[in-house]
Scaffold this motif. Structure first.
Motif, PDB file in Angstrom:
ATOM      1  N   SER A  57       0.813  -1.219   0.000  1.00 31.55           N
ATOM      2  CA  SER A  57       0.000   0.000   0.000  1.00 31.55           C
ATOM      3  C   SER A  57       0.846   1.269   0.000  1.00 31.55           C
ATOM      4  O   SER A  57       0.477   2.260  -0.618  1.00 31.55           O
ATOM      5  N   LYS A  58       1.989   1.255   0.682  1.00 32.61           N
ATOM      6  CA  LYS A  58       2.839   2.447   0.781  1.00 32.61           C
ATOM      7  C   LYS A  58       3.881   2.526  -0.319  1.00 32.61           C
ATOM      8  O   LYS A  58       4.359   3.599  -0.643  1.00 32.61           O
ATOM      9  N   GLY A  59       4.302   1.377  -0.834  1.00 31.61           N
ATOM     10  CA  GLY A  59       5.326   1.360  -1.862  1.00 31.61           C
ATOM     11  C   GLY A  59       6.730   1.605  -1.339  1.00 31.61           C
ATOM     12  O   GLY A  59       7.648   1.861  -2.098  1.00 31.61           O
ATOM     13  N   ASP A  60       6.923   1.520  -0.019  1.00 33.83           N
ATOM     14  CA  ASP A  60       8.232   1.751   0.584  1.00 33.83           C
ATOM     15  C   ASP A  60       8.452   0.699   1.661  1.00 33.83           C
ATOM     16  O   ASP A  60       7.769   0.695   2.679  1.00 33.83           O
ATOM     17  N   ASP A  61       9.410  -0.201   1.427  1.00 32.02           N
ATOM     18  CA  ASP A  61       9.620  -1.300   2.369  1.00 32.02           C
ATOM     19  C   ASP A  61      10.111  -0.840   3.737  1.00 32.02           C
ATOM     20  O   ASP A  61       9.725  -1.388   4.757  1.00 32.02           O
ATOM     21  N   GLN A  62      10.951   0.189   3.787  1.00 25.89           N
ATOM     22  CA  GLN A  62      11.498   0.638   5.064  1.00 25.89           C
ATOM     23  C   GLN A  62      10.415   1.285   5.926  1.00 25.89           C
ATOM     24  O   GLN A  62      10.303   0.987   7.119  1.00 25.89           O
ATOM     25  N   ALA A  63       9.629   2.155   5.347  1.00 21.82           N
ATOM     26  CA  ALA A  63       8.520   2.773   6.094  1.00 21.82           C
ATOM     27  C   ALA A  63       7.538   1.690   6.531  1.00 21.82           C
ATOM     28  O   ALA A  63       7.039   1.704   7.662  1.00 21.82           O
TER      29      ALA A  63
END
Length: 95
Positions: A57-63
């Motif tokens: 959903s966010k497209g950012d693995d770290q976040a």
């Protein structure tokens, strides 16, 4: 160089420290950085599922990983009043 695998077996998750996302650094004193990450088979399926859903959903693995750990109630150091990471140890005390 020696094989690092024996050192990677004592925790469910081993990662490098980061500063993004900022909210995680503010709460914990550092964030989980995806620059180096190692998941062992004991890692919580709850966190893994939250991580996968948030990444999609966010497209950012770290976040997403930091968000999943936050929603799982991660606490780094219960002995400290602020429960933040201590620079010298930087290890998970309780979750």
């Amino acid at each position: 160089l020696r094989d690092p695998r024996p050192y990677l077996q004592n925790a469910d998750l081993i990662a490098s420290r980061g500063s993004f996302p900022g909210w995680a650094s503010k709460i914990w004193g550092a964030s989980i950085c995806m620059g180096f990450i190692h998941f062992n088979k004991g890692a919580s399926s709850f966190v893994q599922n939250k991580f996968l859903i948030a990444t999609l959903s966010k497209g950012d693995d770290q976040a997403a990983l930091n968000m999943a750990l936050r929603s799982a109630g991660l606490v780094w150091n219960k002995q400290q009043d602020d429960q933040k990471l201590e620079y010298e140890t930087s290890k998970l005390i309780n979750h």
